[in-house]
Design an enzyme around this catalytic site. Structure first.
Site, PDB file in Angstrom:
ATOM      1  N   TYR A 155       0.889  -1.008  -0.005  1.00 58.69           N
ATOM      2  CA  TYR A 155      -0.094  -0.042  -0.201  1.00 58.69           C
ATOM      3  C   TYR A 155       0.912   1.274   0.044  1.00 58.69           C
ATOM      4  O   TYR A 155       0.421   2.354  -0.487  1.00 58.69           O
ATOM      5  CB  TYR A 155      -0.977  -0.201   1.351  1.00 58.69           C
ATOM      6  CG  TYR A 155      -2.402   0.726   1.107  1.00 58.69           C
ATOM      7  CD1 TYR A 155      -3.108   0.577  -0.340  1.00 58.69           C
ATOM      8  CD2 TYR A 155      -2.866   1.627   1.978  1.00 58.69           C
ATOM      9  CE1 TYR A 155      -4.170   1.152  -0.344  1.00 58.69           C
ATOM     10  CE2 TYR A 155      -4.136   2.334   1.864  1.00 58.69           C
ATOM     11  CZ  TYR A 155      -4.677   2.101   0.644  1.00 58.69           C
ATOM     12  OH  TYR A 155      -5.987   2.551   0.395  1.00 58.69           O
ATOM     13  N   LYS A 172      -3.488   8.036   3.486  1.00 55.85           N
ATOM     14  CA  LYS A 172      -4.649   7.496   4.091  1.00 55.85           C
ATOM     15  C   LYS A 172      -4.399   7.909   5.613  1.00 55.85           C
ATOM     16  O   LYS A 172      -5.393   8.432   6.385  1.00 55.85           O
ATOM     17  CB  LYS A 172      -5.083   6.128   4.245  1.00 55.85           C
ATOM     18  CG  LYS A 172      -5.518   5.720   2.789  1.00 55.85           C
ATOM     19  CD  LYS A 172      -6.793   6.238   2.404  1.00 55.85           C
ATOM     20  CE  LYS A 172      -7.373   5.715   1.184  1.00 55.85           C
ATOM     21  NZ  LYS A 172      -8.609   6.442   0.713  1.00 55.85           N
TER      22      LYS A 172
END
Ligand SMILES: NC(=O)c1ccc[n+]([C@@H]2O[C@H](COP(=O)([O-])OP(=O)(O)OC[C@H]3O[C@@H](n4cnc5c(N)ncnc54)[C@H](O)[C@@H]3O)[C@@H](O)[C@H]2O)c1
Length: 259
Positions: free
Chosen positions: A152, A159
């Site tokens: 990720y 995020k």
């Protein structure tokens, strides 16, 4: 649950998009909806918009363009006079910032991920604030950023920033009756997710460890929670992150070796 609500839904590109399911459920619950899109994705969004039970308009919005944000405010004012809620379902990171390239990604790619995926929640909220005279609800989409994940990479960092941006927005917009919350979803097989090299690795973790189980092809539970947060049932909730992940976040390791 959303009777009479005027909702802006960003982030629909196909009928697999989380935002498509949110728009669809919101309509079923009585809301009026408009979508946004931009550039080459626009035709795909328009096709998806036609597949809603009540087909809707698509407004132009590249969330990084101030002129698009200004146009959005004007166009929503003309259409509805005000807005009751919005879904921010927008994320993007260049390829070199994902998929195991954390140590080599250039600063520009990390910045692009931050601008499009985190700063943009502030941009959208600022564009909508003047239209929320009687308060409102803004919902963004998270992937749990309290830990590091495989593949990720800089999207994970973006995020983490999004989580913080939502808390600052809750602080600054709360006095105007505007709530800001995130839904932290488990992995779902959308265009954005399939663009992450090694996404299946993340999806496999959920199969082994979510106590309720998890279906990567079913965004409906996530959409239901988005609708809840957009509704008056959530009127005292702000600065919150609701996990809709089959319970995965509460469990440290699979119960039996291998799953
Ligand atoms: N799919 C998952 O596994 C998952 C899990 C948790 C959170 N999320 C988040 O959910 C949100 C929606 O993603 P999705 O999985 O439905 O994928 P998706 O590909 O269907 O949607 C992503 C959307 O972002 C839009 N977008 C990208 N750059 C933009 C820009 N500059 N301006 C305006 N729009 C822009 C795209 O047009 C697209 O509609 C994202 O924030 C994503 O990070 C997804």
């Amino acid at each position: 649950m959303l009777d009479g609500k005027r909702l802006l839904i960003t982030g629909v590109i196909t009928k697999d998009s989380i935002a498509f399911h949110a728009a669809s459920q919101a309509q079923q619950q009585g809301a009026s909806v408009v979508l946004t899109s931009f550039g080459r994705a626009r035709r795909m969004t328009e096709r998806a918009a036609q597949r809603l039970s009540d087909p809707v308009d698509v407004l132009e919005l590249d969330v990084n363009k101030p002129e698009d944000l200004e146009g959005l405010t004007a166009s929503l004012r003309e259409r509805w006079g005000g807005v009751d809620g919005a879904l921010h379902a927008i994320a993007f990171a260049p390829e070199d910032a994902l998929g195991g390239r954390f140590m080599t990604a250039p600063a520009e790619s990390a910045s692009m991920a931050f601008e499009t995926s985190a700063f943009s929640l502030k941009s959208l909220a600022a564009a909508l604030e003047p239209l929320m005279d009687t308060g409102g609800s803004i919902v963004g989409m998270d992937f749990d950023a309290t830990v590091a994940w495989p593949v990720y990479d800089w999207m994970g960092v973006a995020k983490a920033a999004l989580e913080s941006v939502s808390r600052y927005l809750a602080r600054d917009l709360g006095p105007r009756g505007i709530r800001v919350n995130l839904v932290s979803a488990g992995p779902l097989g959308t265009v954005a997710a399939r663009g992450i090299p090694g996404f299946e690795q993340l999806a496999a973790l959920w199969q082994a460890q979510a106590p309720l189980g998890w279906d990567i092809s079913d965004p409906a539970p996530v959409a239901s929670t988005i609708c809840f947060l957009l509704s008056d049932h959530a009127r005292a909730i702000s600065g919150e992150i609701l996990h809709v992940d089959g319970g995965f976040h509460a469990i440290g390791a699979p119960s039996t070796p291998g799953g």
